[in-house]
Design an enzyme around this catalytic site. Structure first.
Site, mmCIF file in Angstrom:
data_model
loop_
_atom_site.group_PDB
_atom_site.id
_atom_site.type_symbol
_atom_site.label_atom_id
_atom_site.label_comp_id
_atom_site.label_asym_id
_atom_site.label_seq_id
_atom_site.Cartn_x
_atom_site.Cartn_y
_atom_site.Cartn_z
ATOM 1 N N GLU A 82 0.803 -1.228 0.000
ATOM 2 C CA GLU A 82 0.000 0.000 0.000
ATOM 3 C C GLU A 82 0.831 1.270 0.000
ATOM 4 O OE1 GLU A 82 -2.846 -0.154 3.180
ATOM 5 O OE2 GLU A 82 -3.984 -1.755 2.252
ATOM 6 N N GLU B 106 -5.213 -8.579 0.961
ATOM 7 C CA GLU B 106 -5.780 -8.225 2.268
ATOM 8 C C GLU B 106 -7.244 -7.922 2.070
ATOM 9 O OE1 GLU B 106 -4.247 -4.894 4.533
ATOM 10 O OE2 GLU B 106 -2.183 -5.547 4.198
HETATM 11 C C1 FCB Z 1 -4.152 -1.969 5.616
HETATM 12 C C2 FCB Z 1 -2.737 -2.285 6.060
HETATM 13 C C3 FCB Z 1 -2.649 -3.352 7.117
HETATM 14 C C4 FCB Z 1 -3.770 -3.218 8.123
HETATM 15 C C5 FCB Z 1 -5.105 -3.111 7.427
HETATM 16 C C6 FCB Z 1 -6.275 -3.047 8.364
HETATM 17 O O1 FCB Z 1 -4.191 -0.658 5.143
HETATM 18 O O2 FCB Z 1 -1.964 -2.714 4.965
HETATM 19 O O3 FCB Z 1 -1.390 -3.272 7.703
HETATM 20 O O4 FCB Z 1 -3.526 -2.176 8.970
HETATM 21 O O5 FCB Z 1 -5.115 -2.004 6.597
#
Ligand code: FCB
Length: 442
Positions: free
Chosen positions: A165, A347
């Site tokens: 990210e 994620e």
């Molecule tokens: C993302 C991050 C991860 C975590 C999630 C909830 O932005 O990559 O580390 O904090 O959110």
């Protein structure tokens, strides 16, 4: 309706070094910007820090065993740059390497494919002292770090990501100030975007040189964003937000150019040849996704960007639960950037206020529903022809949720921080069924 996932669909779980490892002063690890930031008064909820976190540095065996029990085919973790190079440059710290050696070998023994992310936000503080991502040199230091890690682990790790990210750590760390290193500066954001893109390109070149058959990519964060109203100001704010958050990294990396709303701001930092370095052939397109957003003009914000309410239930983060956003982002990824390249969701998940009940069980029906609904949206995208090949839940464990500390629990395994006891939540068992091949009931 029960629906099956595409053949060979890859199930995984994700974590990040600073959020779980702890042991911040052990075995020669240097300090990162998150050590500094979390120790500054008022920066994190309850003054929480990653000093101990989930103590994964010592409990990795137990955590790999949990992954084995979960039955996932892959595990994504990140290497902490300050463990490998305590001051961000120079000779590697053997003890730091050894920790990841043990972890990787244990994963392979358990038949779990390691996915290694080189950077999940823990920049060595010594590099921040030299300007961090505002300093173009950091891209070259990053390349050297990537080369060291690749030489050590390329024989055992098939999948590599350059950054997690980049949009979030640049925008929030340099523009918004609620993440490390805590700056609020527009120019820093434009500089930072370009340095990180350059670092990505240089990193990919270094990884390929180490071993030609590695699978390489970057981990973006995508979310559909729409203007709160059709007023000109809201539309402009939304276009800017879309450019910074969705396009600032995939556009140069896949299309070789910066998006129009920010191109002129970044241009002063772009040198001849940079965009050719940045645009490398990648083997997968990966992104994280949480929710959709509605954007409005906000006169008080540094970028004049604000959020408007979305009419949907929210998680403990206050993030709207909008499963269809995942489908939209998957379709956008394919159409705008990646075409037929395999896409992975690295994620997705939710925080809720979980608690252990009288029977020692953690019932988290809302997380189960969240996962079911978002996975349904993923299947919808797959049915419409998006080549989505895998899904990694965020997160294996409850962990240090950055500025929000330990209050926000994203794990499918509950962590009792007083004892470090791990308790699989109901969602763990739900996910395990899917990983074993169960269809999705919806
Ligand atoms: C993302 C991050 C991860 C975590 C999630 C909830 O932005 O990559 O580390 O904090 O959110």
């Amino acid at each position: 309706m029960a629906e099956t996932f595409p053949k060979n669909f890859l199930w995984g779980a994700s974590t990040a070094s600073y959020q779980i490892e702890g042991a911040v002063r052990e075995d020669g690890r240097g300090l990162s910007i998150w050590d500094s930031f979390s120790h500054m008064p008022g920066k994190t909820a309850n003054g929480d820090t990653g000093d101990v976190a989930c103590d994964h540095y010592h409990r990795w065996r137990e955590d790999v065993a949990l992954l084995g029990e979960l039955g996932v085919g892959a595990y994504r973790f990140s290497t902490a740059w300050p463990r490998i190079q305590p001051s961000g440059r120079g000779a590697p710290n053997e003890k730091g390497f050894e920790f990841y050696d043990r972890l990787i070998d244990a994963l392979l023994d358990a038949n779990i494919q390691p996915w290694l992310c080189l950077y999940h936000w823990d920049l060595p503080q010594a590099l921040e002292d030299k300007g961090g991502w505002r300093n173009r040199d950091t891209a070259y230091w990053y390349r050297d770090y990537a080369a060291l890690v690749a030489r050590r682990f390329a024989d055992r790790v098939p999948y590599w990501a350059t950054f997690n990210e980049p949009n979030i750590f640049i925008y929030r760390g340099l523009g918004h100030g609620d993440h490390a290193p805590g700056l609020r500066n527009r120019e820093a954001v434009w500089r930072g975007i370009h340095t990180v893109n350059l670092a990505h390109g240089l990193g990919i070149l270094a990884l390929r040189e180490t071993r030609a058959d590695l699978k390489l990519g970057n981990i973006y964060n995508l979310a559909p964003r729409e203007p709160a109203t059709d007023r000109e100001q809201d539309r402009v704010a939304c276009e800017l937000m879309d450019a910074i958050m969705n396009r600032a990294f995939p556009d140069p990396q896949w299309l070789g150019k910066y998006p129009a709303p920010i191109a002129a701001d970044i241009k002063p930092y772009v040198q001849d040849g940079d965009l050719d370095i940045i645009r490398q052939k990648l083997d997968f397109f990966a992104f994280n996704h949480y929710s959709r957003a509605r954007i409005r003009w906000d006169k008080d914000d540094l970028f004049h960007i604000g959020y408007a309410r979305i009419d949907a239930p929210v998680t403990a983060m206050g993030w709207p639960i909008t499963p269809d956003g995942l489908r939209l982002s998957l379709v956008e990824a394919k159409e705008r950037w990646s075409g037929d390249t395999p896409i992975y969701i690295l994620e997705n998940g939710a925080a809720f206020d979980d608690a252990v009940d009288g029977e020692g069980r953690v019932r988290d029906p809302r997380r189960v529903a969240f996962l079911r609904d978002y996975l349904g949206a993923l299947l919808d995208a797959a049915a419409s022809g998006v080549p989505v090949k895998g899904y990694f839940v965020w997160s294996l464990l409850d962990n240090f949720e950055w500025a929000l500390g330990y209050d926000k629990r994203f794990g499918i395994v509950y962590v009792d921080y007083a004892t470090q006891k791990r308790i699989p939540k109901d969602s763990f068992y739900f996910y395990r069924e899917l990983a074993r091949g169960a269809p999705l009931d919806r």
